[in-house]
Scaffold this motif. Structure first.
Motif, PDB file in Angstrom:
ATOM      1  N   THR A   1       0.831  -1.197   0.000  1.00  0.00           N
ATOM      2  CA  THR A   1       0.000   0.000   0.000  1.00  0.00           C
ATOM      3  C   THR A   1       0.867   1.249   0.000  1.00  0.00           C
ATOM      4  OG1 THR A   1      -0.095   0.107   2.411  1.00  0.00           O
ATOM      5  CG2 THR A   1      -1.791  -1.190   1.306  1.00  0.00           C
TER       6      THR A   1
ATOM      7  N   GLU B   1       2.703  -0.281  13.858  1.00  0.00           N
ATOM      8  CA  GLU B   1       1.438  -0.800  14.365  1.00  0.00           C
ATOM      9  C   GLU B   1       0.283  -0.312  13.492  1.00  0.00           C
ATOM     10  OE1 GLU B   1       0.609  -0.012  18.411  1.00  0.00           O
ATOM     11  OE2 GLU B   1       2.242  -1.265  19.199  1.00  0.00           O
ATOM     12  N   ILE B   2      -0.593  -1.233  13.140  1.00  0.00           N
ATOM     13  CA  ILE B   2      -1.825  -0.908  12.421  1.00  0.00           C
ATOM     14  C   ILE B   2      -2.980  -1.439  13.255  1.00  0.00           C
ATOM     15  CG2 ILE B   2      -3.152  -1.214  10.294  1.00  0.00           C
ATOM     16  CD1 ILE B   2      -0.524  -1.838   8.877  1.00  0.00           C
ATOM     17  N   GLU B   3      -3.921  -0.568  13.578  1.00  0.00           N
ATOM     18  CA  GLU B   3      -5.029  -0.975  14.439  1.00  0.00           C
ATOM     19  C   GLU B   3      -6.355  -0.824  13.713  1.00  0.00           C
ATOM     20  OE1 GLU B   3      -6.965  -0.076  18.862  1.00  0.00           O
ATOM     21  OE2 GLU B   3      -5.194   1.022  18.171  1.00  0.00           O
ATOM     22  N   TRP B   4      -7.167  -1.880  13.764  1.00  0.00           N
ATOM     23  CA  TRP B   4      -8.524  -1.864  13.241  1.00  0.00           C
ATOM     24  C   TRP B   4      -9.486  -2.048  14.400  1.00  0.00           C
ATOM     25  CZ3 TRP B   4      -5.961  -4.833   9.030  1.00  0.00           C
ATOM     26  CH2 TRP B   4      -6.064  -4.198   7.803  1.00  0.00           C
ATOM     27  N   SER B   5     -10.472  -1.186  14.484  1.00  0.00           N
ATOM     28  CA  SER B   5     -11.483  -1.364  15.531  1.00  0.00           C
ATOM     29  C   SER B   5     -12.222  -2.672  15.301  1.00  0.00           C
ATOM     30  CB  SER B   5     -12.469  -0.188  15.526  1.00  0.00           C
ATOM     31  OG  SER B   5     -13.115  -0.083  14.280  1.00  0.00           O
ATOM     32  N   SER B   6     -12.490  -3.375  16.350  1.00  0.00           N
ATOM     33  CA  SER B   6     -13.204  -4.662  16.333  1.00  0.00           C
ATOM     34  C   SER B   6     -12.383  -5.791  15.714  1.00  0.00           C
ATOM     35  CB  SER B   6     -14.538  -4.559  15.570  1.00  0.00           C
ATOM     36  OG  SER B   6     -15.346  -3.545  16.134  1.00  0.00           O
ATOM     37  N   VAL B   7     -11.150  -5.491  15.288  1.00  0.00           N
ATOM     38  CA  VAL B   7     -10.298  -6.536  14.720  1.00  0.00           C
ATOM     39  C   VAL B   7      -9.068  -6.755  15.599  1.00  0.00           C
ATOM     40  CG1 VAL B   7      -8.882  -7.228  12.747  1.00  0.00           C
ATOM     41  CG2 VAL B   7     -11.079  -6.093  12.370  1.00  0.00           C
TER      42      VAL B   7
ATOM     43  N   VAL C   1      -4.806  -5.320  16.669  1.00  0.00           N
ATOM     44  CA  VAL C   1      -3.596  -4.583  16.306  1.00  0.00           C
ATOM     45  C   VAL C   1      -2.621  -5.518  15.610  1.00  0.00           C
ATOM     46  CG1 VAL C   1      -1.626  -3.276  17.178  1.00  0.00           C
ATOM     47  CG2 VAL C   1      -3.872  -3.009  18.267  1.00  0.00           C
TER      48      VAL C   1
END
Length: 268
Positions: free
Chosen positions: A226, A249-255, A257
């Protein structure tokens, strides 16, 4: 007699499209079948496929026989539901077909279909509404079942497709049974099938389709590139580059880190 001949020829075209899609499908284990309000998903050991759920097209009740036992069927058997008169079964069959074709085991180019369409010189007829920055400055005629101001209803499809050299057709037409006739009306020019439910099957290129733009199912081990693959640190002031020891670090809500550590490349 002429009307009967027309209907028979159109049914033959529909049959041919589905025969192309079904002929290469192999016996695979069906793991999950989920029918949602907008999309239907079928997951197999090869990956997952999507198809449009025709919720707005349902007049009355369409029960799915043995709905609790669909995962007990093989993919070859489940995919044959595209022949069903039940629209919910058809979308399950189509999602099953896409679970076979739309995975990273295939040699498929990445990109946005509408970005390709933006390079076309001339008027474009879109069967389906595709909000996109790529088409903002293009001459676009939109055909919709519930048209907005400036759009056309589906009764104008034949006239507009026959008079347009470039056509973009939504993949949901495979589920509602109109794909074959729409393709036949536009095959004198360039045709793109677009949407998450597009079957990425090379055999369709022999049916007057020039571009297939759909979704791929990612599998463990796939790499996503990306942003700027070569990096953008060199253009910063001051310049900034990743060094061994940095953490990303990449963070997705409900998923959750995703954390990666930068390490030095081993000596060659």
């Amino acid at each position: 007699m002429f009307l009967f001949l027309q209907i028979s020829q159109m049914e033959e075209k529909v049959d041919r499209l589905f025969n192309i899609l079904l002929k290469d499908i192999t016996e695979e284990e069906v793991k999950h079948v989920i029918v949602g309000l907008n999309w239907t998903l079928v997951e197999t050991n090869l990956g997952a496929g999507l198809a449009y759920t025709p919720a707005k097209d349902l007049a009355g009740c369409y029960p799915i026989p043995d709905s609790g036992k669909l995962c007990n069927r093989s993919l070859t058997d489940l995919a044959k539901l595209v022949w069903s008169k039940n629209p919910l079964e058809r979308c399950i069959g189509m999602a099953g077909i896409n679970s076979f074709y739309n995975n990273t085991n295939k040699r498929i180019s990445s990109g946005n279909g509408l970005e390709i369409a933006s390079s076309w010189a001339g008027e474009i007829t879109c069967v389906g509404r595709f909000p996109s920055k790529f088409l903002q400055n293009k001459e676009v005629r939109v055909i919709e079942r519930e048209p907005l101001a400036g759009e056309f209803d589906e009764t104008q499809s034949r006239k507009l497709l026959k008079s347009s050299y470039y056509s973009v057709i939504t993949s949901s037409t495979f589920v509602n049974g109109t794909a074959a006739k729409l393709i036949s009306w536009g095959k004198h020019g360039k045709i793109m099938i677009l949407g998450p439910g597009t079957p990425l099957c090379g055999g369709l290129f022999n049916e007057g389709i020039n571009y297939l733009s759909g979704f791929l199912n990612l599998m463990p081990g796939d790499i996503i590139s990306t942003g700027s693959p070569e990096g953008s640190g060199g253009s910063r002031q001051p310049q900034r580059f990743l060094v061994p020891g940095d953490e990303l670090e990449i963070e997705w809500s409900s998923v959750g880190v995703l954390k990666n550590y930068v390490v030095a490349a081993p000596p060659v």
